[in-house]
Scaffold this active site. Structure first.
Site, PDB file in Angstrom:
ATOM      1  N   SER A 281     -55.276 -43.333  -9.750  1.00 50.48           N
ATOM      2  CA  SER A 281     -56.268 -44.297 -10.231  1.00 50.48           C
ATOM      3  C   SER A 281     -56.719 -43.985 -11.654  1.00 50.48           C
ATOM      4  O   SER A 281     -56.915 -44.901 -12.469  1.00 50.48           O
ATOM      5  CB  SER A 281     -57.474 -44.342  -9.292  1.00 50.48           C
ATOM      6  OG  SER A 281     -58.021 -43.058  -9.104  1.00 50.48           O
ATOM      7  N   HIS A 311     -53.394 -42.080  -1.744  1.00 48.01           N
ATOM      8  CA  HIS A 311     -54.512 -41.828  -2.656  1.00 48.01           C
ATOM      9  C   HIS A 311     -55.819 -42.169  -1.955  1.00 48.01           C
ATOM     10  O   HIS A 311     -56.276 -41.427  -1.096  1.00 48.01           O
ATOM     11  CB  HIS A 311     -54.305 -42.630  -3.941  1.00 48.01           C
ATOM     12  CG  HIS A 311     -55.193 -42.237  -5.080  1.00 48.01           C
ATOM     13  ND1 HIS A 311     -55.937 -41.078  -5.103  1.00 48.01           N
ATOM     14  CD2 HIS A 311     -55.480 -42.863  -6.270  1.00 48.01           C
ATOM     15  CE1 HIS A 311     -56.626 -40.995  -6.232  1.00 48.01           C
ATOM     16  NE2 HIS A 311     -56.375 -42.078  -6.945  1.00 48.01           N
ATOM     17  N   HIS A 357     -53.432 -30.107  -0.935  1.00 47.53           N
ATOM     18  CA  HIS A 357     -53.754 -30.867  -2.142  1.00 47.53           C
ATOM     19  C   HIS A 357     -52.668 -30.613  -3.170  1.00 47.53           C
ATOM     20  O   HIS A 357     -52.078 -29.530  -3.222  1.00 47.53           O
ATOM     21  CB  HIS A 357     -55.124 -30.449  -2.698  1.00 47.53           C
ATOM     22  CG  HIS A 357     -55.638 -31.346  -3.775  1.00 47.53           C
ATOM     23  ND1 HIS A 357     -55.288 -31.167  -5.108  1.00 47.53           N
ATOM     24  CD2 HIS A 357     -56.436 -32.434  -3.729  1.00 47.53           C
ATOM     25  CE1 HIS A 357     -55.884 -32.115  -5.825  1.00 47.53           C
ATOM     26  NE2 HIS A 357     -56.585 -32.886  -5.024  1.00 47.53           N
ATOM     27  N   ARG A 366     -65.380 -30.398  -3.137  1.00 46.45           N
ATOM     28  CA  ARG A 366     -65.923 -31.677  -2.681  1.00 46.45           C
ATOM     29  C   ARG A 366     -66.039 -31.715  -1.158  1.00 46.45           C
ATOM     30  O   ARG A 366     -66.906 -32.386  -0.604  1.00 46.45           O
ATOM     31  CB  ARG A 366     -65.053 -32.832  -3.189  1.00 46.45           C
ATOM     32  CG  ARG A 366     -64.995 -32.938  -4.708  1.00 46.45           C
ATOM     33  CD  ARG A 366     -63.978 -33.969  -5.165  1.00 46.45           C
ATOM     34  NE  ARG A 366     -62.642 -33.624  -4.689  1.00 46.45           N
ATOM     35  CZ  ARG A 366     -61.578 -34.433  -4.775  1.00 46.45           C
ATOM     36  NH1 ARG A 366     -61.705 -35.630  -5.337  1.00 46.45           N
ATOM     37  NH2 ARG A 366     -60.407 -34.058  -4.331  1.00 46.45           N
ATOM     38  N   ASP A 412     -60.978 -35.592   1.554  1.00 45.14           N
ATOM     39  CA  ASP A 412     -60.812 -36.641   2.555  1.00 45.14           C
ATOM     40  C   ASP A 412     -61.031 -36.142   3.976  1.00 45.14           C
ATOM     41  O   ASP A 412     -61.207 -36.947   4.895  1.00 45.14           O
ATOM     42  CB  ASP A 412     -59.406 -37.245   2.445  1.00 45.14           C
ATOM     43  CG  ASP A 412     -59.161 -37.892   1.095  1.00 45.14           C
ATOM     44  OD1 ASP A 412     -60.026 -38.665   0.657  1.00 45.14           O
ATOM     45  OD2 ASP A 412     -58.123 -37.599   0.471  1.00 45.14           O
TER      46      ASP A 412
END
Length: 474
Positions: A281, A311, A357, A366, A412
């Site tokens: 993105s 994504h 990742h 995160r 995620d």
């Protein structure tokens, strides 16, 4: 230049002329550089105009002194592996370290949580403050963050035709398709596109890009809320409250009033905003913007990349897998049952979603801050219990399995469970929230792309046959 006037009186300056100006003060600014002589806080655009000449000079000096230096070797595997690991982009807002995780303008997530202004004492940072940090490299004051909140609220009204466009979409059209479509439609009012057609000087590009970016960010809340209310609820969208901050308005317009959900939105929008420039993105927005496409067209392209399963849709995959596990072994499963389920997933040829990742080689910060949020606000939630068990079990299983470079959880692995807890259960909508957040990172960089006159991006490509002939000669 009347088109560039801000929609609220925040002390934002007019255009930056081509006349030489004194160098701005260092980015680690003193309080005095953030205040007018009258004691009122400087607005974001005004502060940015002071910083840009200094940054332009820094970039010029960097190119002169280091322009011939190598950033690293490019291998054939990198070319076939999606350019992974190739150092070939400039991205000012954040840098991702494999071991340390993301830093926003040099600040870790815990540092952002501690230093950026919050709406309540001890609360999560306001995304407005994170945006200020990404744009300027400075930690804003509470007063400056309030100016951004007020300005975004004042710029938030949607054109009638965009409201009608969304209202006429079938409920079966994916929320991300509607989101991208609405952003593209908002391009109708692009100040950059109109100014470029009129033949403005390139030194003015950043100002129109700034105005478009501020307008677009402001309108994402009513766009996102309208999509949610149309697709999943009764189609009635609460009015935006100009006295609320950006995240509070998002929660309010979605229909959620729980104070801790508002805090979750503040955390969510902050940590999903930026992850350096190489992800799909971010890179897509930058790439399309390099053609001097305006912020609306550039961000719409980035949203289409964010909508991909590899994504932005990844958090849905995690939640669905976790719920499937819950249905199979229950919420009171033992560690052994969880471990067996994980092994069964791997033995069936599937991956454990939410772990690993492309860059990180440790637990994603995160993820960690979301876990801390859950421990503070929903420690007894059954789904969080399962997520905690996975956190303790999966890394060991993946290490023993031996086929995963990074066995640790990423962002995620946690976000979907938090949203579910507060009743936002519509998984197809989650990437829209991601998109609202990602705008803060990619549009702050797009402003700097124009301020630094970054060129059209055009890397060299090779065919397989050409690569083979290159090394055959060697």
């Amino acid at each position: 230049m009347s088109a560039l006037r801000p929609l609220v009186s925040t002390g934002l300056m007019g255009r930056l002329s081509g006349v030489a100006r004194p160098m701005a003060r260092p980015v680690a600014a003193t309080l005095g550089s953030r205040m007018h002589s009258t004691g009122t806080p400087k607005g974001l655009k005004e502060r940015l105009a002071e910083i840009i000449p200094e940054k332009q000079a820094e970039v010029k000096q960097t190119k002169q002194e280091l322009g011939d230096k190598s950033l690293g070797e490019v291998t054939v595997n990198m070319a076939y592996g999606g350019m992974r690991g190739i150092k070939g982009l400039v991205w000012e807002g954040s840098v991702l370290d494999a071991e340390e995780g993301i830093r926003f303008r040099g600040m870790t997530i815990p540092e952002c949580q501690k230093r950026l202004p919050a709406a309540i004492d001890g609360g999560e940072p306001l995304p407005e403050g994170l945006f200020w940090l990404l744009v300027t490299g400075e930690v804003p004051t509470k007063e400056q963050v309030k100016l951004v909140s007020e300005e975004w609220a004042a710029r938030s009204k949607l054109p009638k035709f965009v409201e009608e466009l969304l209202d006429n979409c079938p409920r079966t059209l994916h929320p991300m398709s509607q989101f991208s479509m609405a952003v593209t439609a908002l391009q109708h009012d692009s100040l950059f596109a109109k100014a470029y057609q009129s033949g403005i000087n390139k030194t003015e590009y950043w100002q129109y890009t700034y105005e478009d970016s501020m307008n677009l960010i402001a309108k994402l809340v009513p766009v996102a809320a309208r999509i949610y209310r149309n697709v999943f609820k009764d189609g009635k969208v609460p009015a935006l409250d100009a006295s609320k901050d950006y995240s509070a308005n998002l929660a309010h317009m979605l229909g959620f009033q729980e104070p801790t959900f508002v805090e979750l939105m503040r955390l969510y929008l902050t940590i999903h905003s930026d992850h350096e420039g190489g992800n799909v993105s971010a890179h897509t927005t930058h790439l399309v913007g390099s053609a001097l496409s305006d912020p609306y067209l550039s961000f719409a392209a980035g949203l289409n990349g964010l909508a991909g399963p590899l994504h932005g849709l990844a958090n849905q995959e995690v939640l669905r897998w976790t719920m499937k596990m819950r249905d199979a072994i229950g919420t009171d499963a033992t560690d052994e049952q969880v471990k067996e389920y994980v092994w069964n997933t791997l033995h069936s040829g599937q991956v454990v979603p939410g772990y690993g990742h492309a860059v990180l080689r440790r637990t994603d910060p995160r993820y960690s801050c979301q876990r801390e949020f859950a421990l503070k606000h929903l420690p007894t939630d059954p789904m969080f219990k399962l997520v905690s068990q996975l956190y303790n079990i999966v890394p060991g299983v993946l290490t023993e399995h031996g086929k995963t470079k990074n066995p640790w959880p990423n962002v995620d692995a946690h976000s979907g469970v938090l949203l579910q807890h507060y009743g936002l259960v519509e998984q197809d909508y989650y990437t829209v929230l991601f998109g609202v957040s990602r705008a803060l990172g990619v549009l702050s960089q797009l402003i700097w792309d124009r301020a630094l006159s970054m060129p059209l991006e055009r890397p060299k490509s090779l065919s397989t046959d050409h690569i083979r002939r290159m090394f055959k000669k060697a």
